[in-house]
Design an enzyme around this catalytic site. Structure first.
Site, PDB file in Angstrom:
ATOM      1  N   ASP A  60     -31.983 -34.826  36.229  1.00 29.80           N
ATOM      2  CA  ASP A  60     -32.747 -36.025  36.538  1.00 29.80           C
ATOM      3  C   ASP A  60     -34.224 -35.652  36.504  1.00 29.80           C
ATOM      4  OD1 ASP A  60     -33.900 -38.221  37.549  1.00 29.80           O
ATOM      5  OD2 ASP A  60     -32.934 -38.192  39.503  1.00 29.80           O
ATOM      6  N   THR A  93     -36.896 -41.853  34.240  1.00 28.62           N
ATOM      7  CA  THR A  93     -37.903 -40.911  34.725  1.00 28.62           C
ATOM      8  C   THR A  93     -38.238 -39.869  33.667  1.00 28.62           C
ATOM      9  OG1 THR A  93     -36.064 -39.764  35.733  1.00 28.62           O
ATOM     10  CG2 THR A  93     -37.397 -41.106  37.150  1.00 28.62           C
ATOM     11  N   THR A  94     -37.227 -39.508  32.868  1.00 26.34           N
ATOM     12  CA  THR A  94     -37.490 -38.505  31.831  1.00 26.34           C
ATOM     13  C   THR A  94     -38.282 -39.122  30.690  1.00 26.34           C
ATOM     14  OG1 THR A  94     -35.334 -37.629  32.399  1.00 26.34           O
ATOM     15  CG2 THR A  94     -36.402 -36.705  30.493  1.00 26.34           C
ATOM     16  N   ASP A 358     -29.330 -43.480  40.677  1.00 27.92           N
ATOM     17  CA  ASP A 358     -29.802 -44.040  39.408  1.00 27.92           C
ATOM     18  C   ASP A 358     -28.944 -45.227  38.998  1.00 27.92           C
ATOM     19  OD1 ASP A 358     -31.715 -42.224  39.323  1.00 27.92           O
ATOM     20  OD2 ASP A 358     -31.188 -41.305  37.426  1.00 27.92           O
TER      21      ASP A 358
END
Length: 520
Positions: A60, A93-94, A358
């Site tokens: 994550d 988020t990545t 998530d």
């Protein structure tokens, strides 16, 4: 020649001009490279050792960056990005870091050519507006009541995570939990408060398949007097007190005359067949209130019949593993719930919890804004193609940075292809050909095989507001970092004169005695 004038102190270091721009861009690219390999279903895991010697194994983006300790200021602000993204929408988020890194990377060429940063930023902002317009165009609305669509969606979002291999399990948990606690806020909108009303309890042992969403709440506590109080009550009446219940003894009596005060309370409660649990966290109290319809009361004298919660069907204390847990379950229409996670090891559970967070965020996003865009890099390619077309109609110097921004969007599908281990150049060329005029919006990369596929058929989707937020955050951050042209470092906090290092305080015996030893 005049003698040079010293404005800044010797201890300060000042860098300015293009040197700073290059340093910032390098730093941001370094951050993006750290987590580049964690994008997509075929992603690698990162193992981080934290200061206490514990390990975190995750892919994550936010969890990785949170653990890193960075020295460079620009890199630190990149980390803030993924945190914002995580708090706002909980997913992507990545992608946000990779996109921001790429935006800065393409800006480097212009800075070398002495473009002014504001020109680049202006072009980027224009690109952002157009990108969001493209998103609106290709988004397709969905019905949040239709469970299979929701499942497909949540699955495509956690397919990239470690628990992707358990398929529907996590997706099911997430959808159950979010639909339970959703509240209507009028005019057709629903709001889901994940942080406060969904509690994830991790209990090591058992198998992942035993995880479930309870239609009620579970607390890691046993009743106060285990032998005397009932451990199972059907249709309990629940009272929540936020105050102490003790027998207050007078000042002058010596302690020996009375039993321990707590035993009084317990004694009377158990005599009347009341089971009590004490020292709950405030948040747990709120959750129970939401689940069974009780009202939290601050003074016992103020209790009314209406404050008693009757919405629960069963109160039961069970032993799981080696701890006791109190369950308040079978609630009618609970507005709070507990997700019970079981698994082999602590590390596994932590990762599953992150993925569940998530997945729940994704479900929440869709409930809030039921629109979908293609996943698998399809959205980014469409945006990129449309922007490339538009760039020819832009006049003046801003045209080039605008076009560069368009190309930067391709970073996402390109990284996906890299992580699948396919021939990146071939795949990208084929995809660009398909998307050439902004058509075929739903063609993208199937992250598992690296083949080019139709995202609608493969059910690879993303939530609209996750994508929109990703683009906005990434571009705004890139602009902010580009506009930094001076870094002054080495600023120390001033110490008061004469305040040397203070001596450690030595505890005397008198101090030790005055501390009361509180009963547990």
């Amino acid at each position: 020649m005049h003698a040079p004038v010293l404005v800044l102190k010797d201890s300060l270091k000042r860098e300015s001009g293009t040197k700073v721009h290059h340093a910032n861009i390098q730093a941001s690219k370094a951050v993006a490279d750290i987590i580049r390999t964690t994008l997509g279903p075929r992603s690698m895991l990162k193992m981080l050792l934290d200061a206490a010697g514990g390990i975190v194994v995750t892919n994550d983006g936010n969890a990785i960056l949170r653990e890193l300790d960075l020295a460079h200021p620009a890199a630190k602000s990149m980390i803030e990005l993924s945190r914002t993204q995580d708090e706002e929408v909980g997913d992507g988020t990545t992608s946000v870091i990779i996109l921001a890194g790429e935006m800065l990377h393409v800006a480097e060429a212009f800075i070398d050519k002495n473009y002014h940063p504001t020109v680049i930023c202006r072009a980027y902002n224009k690109a952002l507006e157009d990108a969001v317009a493209v998103l609106d165009k290709i988004a397709m609305p969905i019905d949040t009541q239709d469970r299979s669509t929701m499942l497909g969606l949540v699955k495509s979002c956690i397919g990239t995570k470690f628990t992707g291999q358990f398929g529907d399990l996590i997706a099911d948990l997430a959808i159950d939990a979010t639909t339970t606690v959703g509240v209507d806020i009028g005019n057709g909108l629903r709001d889901v408060d994940i942080k406060n009303y969904i509690k994830v309890e991790k209990v090591p042992g058992g198998q992942l398949e035993d995880s479930k969403v309870l239609n009620g709440v579970m607390i890691n506590k046993d009743v106060v007097a285990p032998g005397k109080m009932k451990r199972k009550i059907l249709n309990p009446r629940i009272i929540l007190l936020d105050s102490p219940l003790e027998y207050k003894k007078g000042e002058n009596q010596t302690n020996a005359e009375l039993l321990k005060e707590e035993d009084w309370t317990c004694h009377y409660l158990s005599k009347h067949g009341v089971s009590a649990i004490r020292r709950l966290r405030k948040t747990d109290n709120n959750r129970i209130a939401k689940a069974c319809g009780a009202v939290i009361v601050n003074r016992p004298d103020e209790l009314q019949e209406s404050d008693v919660g009757t919405g629960a069907g069963l109160f039961e204390v069970k032993k799981i593993g080696d701890e006791f847990f109190a369950f308040i379950v079978e609630c009618k229409d609970p507005k709070a719930c507990t997700v019970l996670l079981r698994g082999a090891s602590k590390d596994l559970l932590n990762e599953v919890e992150r993925n569940l967070q998530d997945a729940m965020s994704v479900a929440r996003n869709i409930i809030k804004n039921p629109k979908l865009v293609p996943g698998g890099g399809g959205t980014e390619l469409t945006v990129s193609a449309t922007l490339k077309q538009k760039s020819s109609s832009i006049e003046g110097i801003e045209k080039w940075p605008y076009e560069a921004a368009a190309i930067a969007f391709e970073a996402i599908p390109r990284t996906l292809a890299q992580n699948c281990g396919v021939n990146v150049i071939r795949t990208m060329t084929a995809l660009q050909g398909k998307h050439a005029n902004g058509e075929n919006a739903w063609i993208g990369i199937d992250g598992n095989t690296g083949a080019i596929a139709d995202m609608k058929e493969s059910k690879i989707w993303d939530a609209y507001n996750v994508k929109a937020q990703t683009f906005k955050t990434a571009i705004e951050a890139a602009c902010m970092l580009l506009r930094i042209d001076d870094i002054v470092s080495g600023i120390k906090k001033k110490q008061a004169p004469g305040a040397g290092p203070s001596k450690p305080k030595v505890e005397t015996e008198a101090d030790a005695d005055s501390e009361q030893i509180l009963p547990d």
